[in-house]
Write an enzyme that holds these catalytic residues in place. Sequence first.
Site, PDB file in Angstrom:
ATOM      1  N   ALA A  66      56.310   8.740  -8.356  1.00  0.00           N
ATOM      2  CA  ALA A  66      55.474   7.675  -8.915  1.00  0.00           C
ATOM      3  C   ALA A  66      56.098   6.322  -8.636  1.00  0.00           C
ATOM      4  CB  ALA A  66      55.305   7.860 -10.420  1.00  0.00           C
ATOM      5  N   CYS A  67      55.242   5.305  -8.559  1.00  0.00           N
ATOM      6  CA  CYS A  67      55.712   3.930  -8.580  1.00  0.00           C
ATOM      7  C   CYS A  67      55.192   3.326  -9.872  1.00  0.00           C
ATOM      8  CB  CYS A  67      55.256   3.162  -7.342  1.00  0.00           C
ATOM      9  SG  CYS A  67      53.466   2.992  -7.192  1.00  0.00           S
ATOM     10  N   ILE A  68      55.029   2.032  -9.935  1.00  0.00           N
ATOM     11  CA  ILE A  68      54.652   1.382 -11.185  1.00  0.00           C
ATOM     12  C   ILE A  68      53.290   1.836 -11.673  1.00  0.00           C
ATOM     13  CG2 ILE A  68      54.137  -0.847 -12.257  1.00  0.00           C
ATOM     14  CD1 ILE A  68      56.230  -2.077 -10.437  1.00  0.00           C
TER      15      ILE A  68
END
Length: 484
Positions: free
Chosen positions: A429-431
């Site tokens: 995941a990123c933000i």
Amino acid sequence: MNILGYLQKIGRALMVPVAVLPAAAILMGIGYWIDPNGWGGGSPVAAFLIKAGAAIIDSMPVLFAVGVAYGMSKDKDGSAALAGLVGFLVVTTLLSPGAVAQIKGIPADQVPAAFAKISNQFVGILCGVIAAELYNRFSSVELHKALAFFSGRRLVPIVTSVVMIVVSFILMAVWPVIYGGLVNFGESIVSMGSTGAGIYAFFNRLLIPVGLHHALNSVFWFDVAGINDIPNFLGGQSSIDAGKAVVGVTGMYQAGFFPIMMFGLPGAALAIYHSAKKEHKEKVASIMIAAAFAAFFTGVTEPLEFSFMFVAPVLYVIHALLTGLSVFIASSMHWIAGFGFSAGLVDMVLSSRNPLATQWYMLLVQGLVFFGLYYAIFRAVIVKFNLKTPGREDDEAVPVQAQTTDRTELARQYLEVLGGQDNLVTIDACITRLRLTLKDRSIVDERKLKALGAAGVVKLGEQNLQVILGPLAEIIAGEMKALR
């Protein structure tokens, strides 16, 4: 993994070092608020905070090396991060101007200028990627009993240091060419002044769907091609004194995003809500209010952008054009503010006392105008072309917010919709996005993903999938991993 999927992997890894920027922005922003005139010279507390933030900003290349190595490693182990650091130190030491002069046997004044800029984010990313790949390959290798102590993870930094010697000699030949190309690209945009800033902003938005906008940002926001807009802005008076920043110019690749994030996209959200069918307005309102709130206060816009990006791509192109226009206007008028995370209210407030922030309040006025532009244009285009934005779908498939607040249960539901644990190769995941690699993407039910609260879905290659969740992305990814 195809090229696009690999770039996606690098893109999510980049969010690890980029995530420290808000800390620098907050520390320096508070410091400027405490001492708006001396910028640390008249207050020990302000100086302490400003210098603490500067320590992060000035170390971004090595943070990129460590963060990318960690983010791309198969099990997120600290040994990978250490290998990234080792690799970066080897490369930057061997390619320092003094070392290059000694190795090549030439006078120091004949060393190409490119080597004076060898410590930059581009090299940091390269070292991080190589270190991660070496970690993924050698972290489970077992050596002969006589060398058993150096088996597994302990072997990785050693292998990395040797490999980086080879990489350094390759870079000794190609780095001046790469650097020259990056500088020429940056200079071609810089030479266009405000027009160039607008062009950059336009492409910044266009790359959002595939998550590759970070690569473009690194050229303009960091010290890859000598622009370094964010660190130079956050440096404030020290950047001015060092000749790194110009009042009214530094920050031009950031300022025009504030009217878009804080006002323009919320205007688009209101247009989407007003255009929804009556029976769906309540559901659409819950989505649009949450997304607009996030955009205004934090500058996180992906949940809102993905609500119309694929169902009405013409709106997204209009959004990209308006973003370019906004950045062009702000740059032309020298209305400047900067950010450490994104162009939301929090960053605007923190940057307002920065000596490089000029007439920043006019960005609020510009924002009100863009709120009206977005609302009017989006409403007219949606109605004119009967676009199927949220709440206008023929099948009445309106995304809804997740029905449970239990994150573990929500993660379990996402796993089920994604085809179960056996269908997931990697979870990250990123933000704002779940970034997944699947064995069989065809069994994923996009309608059910949206019913769970996903703002959008992006397909990359044959196996890669991004699910836009907003700030919940990292939490859900963690819960999904724990359930495997």
